[in-house]
Design a protein around this motif. Structure first.
Motif, PDB file in Angstrom:
ATOM      1  N   PHE A  86       0.828  -1.203   0.000  1.00 34.06           N
ATOM      2  CA  PHE A  86       0.000   0.000   0.000  1.00 34.06           C
ATOM      3  C   PHE A  86       0.866   1.258   0.000  1.00 34.06           C
ATOM      4  O   PHE A  86       0.559   2.242  -0.685  1.00 34.06           O
ATOM      5  N   LEU A  87       1.962   1.218   0.748  1.00 37.41           N
ATOM      6  CA  LEU A  87       2.847   2.376   0.829  1.00 37.41           C
ATOM      7  C   LEU A  87       3.554   2.629  -0.502  1.00 37.41           C
ATOM      8  O   LEU A  87       3.823   3.785  -0.857  1.00 37.41           O
ATOM      9  N   MET A  88       3.862   1.546  -1.254  1.00 38.12           N
ATOM     10  CA  MET A  88       4.533   1.710  -2.546  1.00 38.12           C
ATOM     11  C   MET A  88       3.612   2.370  -3.568  1.00 38.12           C
ATOM     12  O   MET A  88       4.068   3.013  -4.506  1.00 38.12           O
ATOM     13  N   ASP A  89       2.304   2.156  -3.432  1.00 31.18           N
ATOM     14  CA  ASP A  89       1.316   2.771  -4.317  1.00 31.18           C
ATOM     15  C   ASP A  89       1.612   2.481  -5.786  1.00 31.18           C
ATOM     16  O   ASP A  89       1.663   3.386  -6.632  1.00 31.18           O
ATOM     17  N   THR A  90       1.818   1.220  -6.103  1.00 33.41           N
ATOM     18  CA  THR A  90       2.061   0.811  -7.486  1.00 33.41           C
ATOM     19  C   THR A  90       0.807   0.164  -8.055  1.00 33.41           C
ATOM     20  O   THR A  90      -0.055  -0.332  -7.325  1.00 33.41           O
ATOM     21  N   GLN A  91       0.702   0.120  -9.373  1.00 31.01           N
ATOM     22  CA  GLN A  91      -0.456  -0.481 -10.021  1.00 31.01           C
ATOM     23  C   GLN A  91      -0.437  -2.000  -9.908  1.00 31.01           C
ATOM     24  O   GLN A  91      -1.476  -2.634 -10.044  1.00 31.01           O
ATOM     25  N   ALA A  92       0.738  -2.562  -9.681  1.00 30.43           N
ATOM     26  CA  ALA A  92       0.867  -4.022  -9.598  1.00 30.43           C
ATOM     27  C   ALA A  92       0.956  -4.498  -8.148  1.00 30.43           C
ATOM     28  O   ALA A  92       1.549  -5.534  -7.875  1.00 30.43           O
ATOM     29  N   SER A  93       0.369  -3.753  -7.220  1.00 28.99           N
ATOM     30  CA  SER A  93       0.495  -4.092  -5.803  1.00 28.99           C
ATOM     31  C   SER A  93      -0.106  -5.472  -5.496  1.00 28.99           C
ATOM     32  O   SER A  93       0.458  -6.230  -4.694  1.00 28.99           O
ATOM     33  N   ASN A  94      -1.229  -5.820  -6.122  1.00 31.68           N
ATOM     34  CA  ASN A  94      -1.847  -7.126  -5.881  1.00 31.68           C
ATOM     35  C   ASN A  94      -0.950  -8.265  -6.343  1.00 31.68           C
ATOM     36  O   ASN A  94      -0.845  -9.300  -5.689  1.00 31.68           O
ATOM     37  N   LEU A  95      -0.319  -8.074  -7.492  1.00 30.87           N
ATOM     38  CA  LEU A  95       0.570  -9.107  -8.031  1.00 30.87           C
ATOM     39  C   LEU A  95       1.811  -9.277  -7.158  1.00 30.87           C
ATOM     40  O   LEU A  95       2.253 -10.394  -6.890  1.00 30.87           O
ATOM     41  N   ILE A  96       2.359  -8.165  -6.690  1.00 33.64           N
ATOM     42  CA  ILE A  96       3.528  -8.223  -5.805  1.00 33.64           C
ATOM     43  C   ILE A  96       3.159  -8.929  -4.507  1.00 33.64           C
ATOM     44  O   ILE A  96       3.898  -9.797  -4.018  1.00 33.64           O
ATOM     45  N   PHE A 242      -4.316 -13.251  -5.036  1.00 34.71           N
ATOM     46  CA  PHE A 242      -4.414 -12.360  -6.198  1.00 34.71           C
ATOM     47  C   PHE A 242      -5.851 -12.286  -6.712  1.00 34.71           C
ATOM     48  O   PHE A 242      -6.382 -11.213  -6.991  1.00 34.71           O
ATOM     49  N   ILE A 243      -6.502 -13.455  -6.822  1.00 36.97           N
ATOM     50  CA  ILE A 243      -7.871 -13.496  -7.339  1.00 36.97           C
ATOM     51  C   ILE A 243      -8.834 -12.752  -6.420  1.00 36.97           C
ATOM     52  O   ILE A 243      -9.649 -11.942  -6.866  1.00 36.97           O
ATOM     53  N   SER A 244      -8.729 -13.024  -5.125  1.00 33.93           N
ATOM     54  CA  SER A 244      -9.691 -12.438  -4.184  1.00 33.93           C
ATOM     55  C   SER A 244      -9.516 -10.938  -4.014  1.00 33.93           C
ATOM     56  O   SER A 244     -10.461 -10.242  -3.632  1.00 33.93           O
ATOM     57  N   THR A 245      -8.317 -10.431  -4.293  1.00 33.81           N
ATOM     58  CA  THR A 245      -8.096  -8.984  -4.147  1.00 33.81           C
ATOM     59  C   THR A 245      -8.331  -8.218  -5.440  1.00 33.81           C
ATOM     60  O   THR A 245      -8.343  -6.982  -5.430  1.00 33.81           O
ATOM     61  N   THR A 246      -8.514  -8.936  -6.539  1.00 33.63           N
ATOM     62  CA  THR A 246      -8.742  -8.256  -7.816  1.00 33.63           C
ATOM     63  C   THR A 246     -10.165  -8.445  -8.347  1.00 33.63           C
ATOM     64  O   THR A 246     -10.714  -7.546  -8.982  1.00 33.63           O
ATOM     65  N   VAL A 247     -10.762  -9.602  -8.073  1.00 38.05           N
ATOM     66  CA  VAL A 247     -12.080  -9.881  -8.633  1.00 38.05           C
ATOM     67  C   VAL A 247     -13.153  -8.969  -8.051  1.00 38.05           C
ATOM     68  O   VAL A 247     -14.145  -8.645  -8.721  1.00 38.05           O
ATOM     69  N   THR A 248     -12.976  -8.536  -6.808  1.00 37.28           N
ATOM     70  CA  THR A 248     -13.981  -7.670  -6.177  1.00 37.28           C
ATOM     71  C   THR A 248     -13.756  -6.203  -6.527  1.00 37.28           C
ATOM     72  O   THR A 248     -14.711  -5.439  -6.647  1.00 37.28           O
ATOM     73  N   ALA A 254      -9.838  -6.505   2.189  1.00 39.23           N
ATOM     74  CA  ALA A 254      -8.452  -6.977   2.135  1.00 39.23           C
ATOM     75  C   ALA A 254      -8.298  -8.288   1.388  1.00 39.23           C
ATOM     76  O   ALA A 254      -7.186  -8.795   1.267  1.00 39.23           O
ATOM     77  N   GLY A 255      -9.382  -8.870   0.898  1.00 43.65           N
ATOM     78  CA  GLY A 255      -9.303 -10.148   0.200  1.00 43.65           C
ATOM     79  C   GLY A 255      -9.612 -11.298   1.139  1.00 43.65           C
ATOM     80  O   GLY A 255      -9.747 -11.123   2.349  1.00 43.65           O
ATOM     81  N   ALA A 256      -9.737 -12.490   0.574  1.00 35.74           N
ATOM     82  CA  ALA A 256     -10.037 -13.675   1.378  1.00 35.74           C
ATOM     83  C   ALA A 256      -8.905 -13.950   2.351  1.00 35.74           C
ATOM     84  O   ALA A 256      -7.731 -13.868   1.996  1.00 35.74           O
ATOM     85  N   GLY A 257      -9.264 -14.257   3.596  1.00 37.09           N
ATOM     86  CA  GLY A 257      -8.238 -14.508   4.607  1.00 37.09           C
ATOM     87  C   GLY A 257      -7.547 -15.842   4.389  1.00 37.09           C
ATOM     88  O   GLY A 257      -6.327 -15.944   4.442  1.00 37.09           O
TER      89      GLY A 257
END
Length: 312
Positions: A86-96, A242-248, A254-257
């Motif tokens: 979150f602090l990096m604020d990049t577009q690929a944060s979910n992938l990272i 990745f799926i749970s944080t992007t599909v919604t 925060a995505g599926a635990g």
């Protein structure tokens, strides 16, 4: 992730279940032999699944230390990564985030596996107890250890980050919604209860079905090796993150635990809105474990005959 202990191979014709000094002979398909009365066999099997003797086993308690440390490190590292992305604020944060989660989980499973079986997740422990790989007593000890480790990991993270970061990013915990400032006052954003619960159930079941089954099945675990199995478990978890944080695409969610203990630790330490809907991160995986158990009852018995039985 459960490492092999006592494998029942395809050529094995009988094995013994021992509880409190009693022994019953059973055939490989679980049918009592002529020398074992059916009622006694059922009673022994039930007592064996409870495994009360594990509460008095020093080996089980020593193994639980591995679960404490493993889960604590897992929570500290993953929550740190969540905050960092979150602090990096990049577009690929979910992938990272997904890539690093996969790597961390694989490494920790390899490290903790020889000590306790490398569960570090109540989902793994509960499903292992349901399918009979470990006793319910051992499962209880492990889950308590995992929750304690998660709290320690969250406390360690809270000690090294500023109060502002911990407050702003919810200590990297599991959130359904967050309250953000808006033009007309605070605005609540996130995911509603029903879709969040459905996503938790689906992701947890996929985790069990697509990766843990390889650890539970002695043939595949032996053929591929522990390192490869741990890597696959980590990879599947990373994909699910990745799926749970992007599909919604819902900010505040925060995505599926997929790990109730990881959600529990930050909730205890940070508190506040992390308790909102926290039950979802327990109920969803629990339902998935039951569904996975029912699946194991549907598949052919000769397939499930290769699971590993772990008794103290």
């Amino acid at each position: 992730m459960s490492f092999p202990v006592n494998q029942l191979g395809a050529g094995d014709q009988e094995f013994k279940v021992e509880v409190a000094g009693e022994s019953d002979e059973m055939t490989g398909n679980g049918t009592p032999t002529a020398s074992s009365p059916p009622n006694k066999s059922k009673r022994t099997s039930f007592l064996s699944s409870l495994g009360f003797h594990d509460f008095l086993s020093p080996e089980v308690w020593r193994a639980s230390v591995g679960e404490v440390l493993g889960t604590g490190i897992l929570v500290f590292m993953i929550d740190t990564i969540v905050i960092s992305t979150f602090l990096m604020d990049t577009q690929a944060s979910n992938l990272i985030l997904a890539t690093l989660v996969a790597l961390i989980v694989a490494i920790l499973l390899i490290a903790v596996g020889p000590v306790s079986g490398g569960h570090i997740n109540p989902i793994v422990t509960f499903s292992a107890a349901l399918v009979g790989l470990i006793s319910f007593s051992r499962a209880f000890i492990y889950i308590v250890a995992q929750c304690a480790g998660a709290v320690l990991g969250a406390l360690a993270l809270r000690a090294v980050v500023s109060g502002a970061i911990a407050e702003t990013y919810s200590l990297g915990g599991c959130t359904l919604t967050v309250v953000a400032p808006g033009p007309d006052g605070p605005v609540t954003t996130g995911l509603e209860t029903s879709p969040a619960l459905c996503l938790e159930i689906i992701c947890s079941f996929v985790f069990l079905f697509a990766s843990l089954w390889m650890a539970f099945d002695g043939r595949q675990a032996k053929k591929m090796g522990n390192v490869l199995v741990c890597s696959i478990v980590g990879l599947v978890l990373g994909l699910l993150v990745f799926i749970s944080t992007t599909v919604t695409a819902a900010k505040g969610y925060a995505g599926a635990g997929i790990n109730p203990a990881r959600c529990f630790g930050p909730a205890v330490v940070r508190g506040g809105h992390l308790w909102d809907g926290h039950w979802i991160f327990w109920v969803g995986p629990a339902l998935s474990c039951v569904a996975f158990y029912l699946y194991t009852k549907i598949i052919p018995e000769q397939h499930f005959a290769h699971v590993e039985v772990h008794r103290a």
